[in-house]
Enzyme design. Structure first.
Site, short mmCIF file in Angstrom:
data_model
loop_
_atom_site.label_atom_id
_atom_site.label_comp_id
_atom_site.label_asym_id
_atom_site.label_seq_id
_atom_site.Cartn_x
_atom_site.Cartn_y
_atom_site.Cartn_z
N MET A 20 30.06 36.73 32.92
CA MET A 20 31.23 36.37 33.72
C MET A 20 31.78 35.05 33.19
SD MET A 20 30.07 37.41 37.60
CE MET A 20 28.39 36.80 37.41
N CYS A 111 37.18 44.54 29.88
CA CYS A 111 38.03 43.54 30.52
C CYS A 111 39.37 44.15 30.92
CB CYS A 111 38.25 42.36 29.57
SG CYS A 111 39.25 41.05 30.30
N GLY A 216 28.85 47.95 39.16
CA GLY A 216 29.91 48.06 40.16
C GLY A 216 29.38 48.15 41.57
N ARG A 240 29.37 40.18 40.21
CA ARG A 240 29.84 39.38 41.34
C ARG A 240 28.81 39.24 42.46
NH1 ARG A 240 34.56 42.30 43.49
NH2 ARG A 240 33.42 44.11 42.71
#
EC number: 1.3.1.-
Length: 380
Positions: A20, A111, A216, A240
């Site tokens: 990231m 990306c 994901g 994330r």
């Protein structure tokens, strides 16, 4: 849970930290590894550094070279390349081999950022099947005869009308990639909505000769276990979900290896983790820049905790370690980790049409390297 083998690398836990931009530098990776050792007894997964541009690496741009910093005890050292040109790819991978810069090379074709896809890079590139294959082959050729495996990460496709992941997985495996990873969203989704884990299952059925990793919507250890059970994938890539939760890898390792999960940290323990993160950032960037880098992490660390708006604002403006130490003493160390801290975090954005070069969709077998697509800064 069986170990995950990626070429010469054998991981005790099938968990990979996703690169990231501005996040997975040596400070954050060191913190994740330290917390896994502290809370799970050892490090067991793969921690990938933030993406660097192949061209910038070959040209030895100072900022890019700084980004390739690894900790003295960090192993395996994993480096992700953004690339669009087979020749530059070969040169960058050969440089990594010759100068012993890393133990693993991952390549980013996922990306979705408009400034990248507009020039034919990132998630747009796998649509060009011939070019994509030549890029993967170039990296594999440069690492031939070494223990450095090459892996490839991509998305489901450009949009719902242009899925590319099944071809990309097949081509990458055929050209010698040691594993493939799928972020189960299209570029048009960006980070919005829900990842379609069914597409991970489809890729796993389609690609049978190398490991398939899923990415994901993994925000808790239970999510990782469920993804592997539902899709049959060989490992998970977590991005994330670890923002403000660098201890998540200890929880993932425990869950996937049948051990009892460690107790989530109290606010006092989180404060100590914030302080350690600041110390590592200051060592990597210098105190001024390091503390500025810490600011974006503060809201993630304090999510769900009753810290008060005034203290949150002050911590988001912190400028040195002394000031940070004073602010951290104002947090109640006895507060347990809140359930409100669970769930999605980080950028999500809105879905939208993918910016592409003129005529990009006309010929998927066109091998021409997109003009100017590698003139971007490392880190995205």
């Amino acid at each position: 849970m069986s170990p995950l083998r990626i070429g010469s690398l054998e991981l005790k836990s099938p968990v990979v930290l996703a690169p990231m931009a501005g996040i997975t530098n040596v400070a954050f990776r060191t913190l994740c590894r330290e917390l896994e050792i502290e809370r799970a007894g050892s490090t067991s997964g793969l921690y990938v550094c933030e993406m660097v541009t192949a061209r910038a690496l070959v040209e030895r741009q100072p900022a890019t070279m700084h980004m390739t910093t690894f900790g003295p005890d960090e192993t395996p050292r994993s480096l992700q390349l953004y690339t669009v040109d087979p020749d530059t790819t070969y040169a960058a991978a050969k440089m990594i081999v010759d100068e012993n810069l890393a133990d693993h090379i991952d390549m980013n074709f996922g990306c979705p950022v408009p400034k990248v896809t507009r020039k034919g890079g990132g998630a747009a590139l796998p649509y060009k099947r011939t070019l994509f294959g030549r890029i993967v082959a170039a990296a594999v050729k440069a690492t031939a005869g070494t223990d450095i495996p090459v892996t490839v990460k991509f998305r489901v496709g450009i949009d719902e009308d242009h899925h590319t992941h099944l071809d990309a997985g097949r081509i990458a495996a055929a050209e010698g990639a040691a594993a493939v990873a799928l972020h189960a969203r299209t570029a048009s989704q960006r980070y919005s909505g829900t990842a379609d884990w069914g597409e991970i299952a489809r890729l796993k059925e389609h690609v049978t000769d190398v490991p398939v990793l899923g990415n994901g919507d993994i925000f808790a250890a239970e999510d990782a276990a469920r993804m592997m059970a539902d899709t049959g994938c060989d490992g998970v890539v977590v991005g994330r979900g670890c923002l403000g939760r660098p201890w998540l890898f200890a929880e993932l390792s425990a869950a996937l290896n049948g051990r009892e999960q460690p107790t989530p940290p109290t606010l006092g323990e989180v404060a100590s983790i914030i302080r350690r993160h600041a110390e590592l950032l200051a060592a990597h960037h210098g105190e001024d820049k390091g503390l500025r880098e810490l600011r974006k992490h503060v809201s993630w660390y304090l999510r769900g905790f009753p810290a008060g708006s005034e203290l949150r604002v002050a911590m988001a403006l912190v400028s040195n370690l002394t000031e940070l130490d004073d602010l951290l003493t104002k947090l109640d160390p006895t507060i347990p980790f809140p359930k409100d801290a669970e769930g999605p975090r980080g950028r999500q954005g809105s879905p939208g049409k993918v910016a592409l070069p003129d005529g990009w969709l006309d010929d998927p077998d066109d091998p021409v390297v997109p003009a100017g697509a590698d003139l971007m800064h490392s880190g995205g």
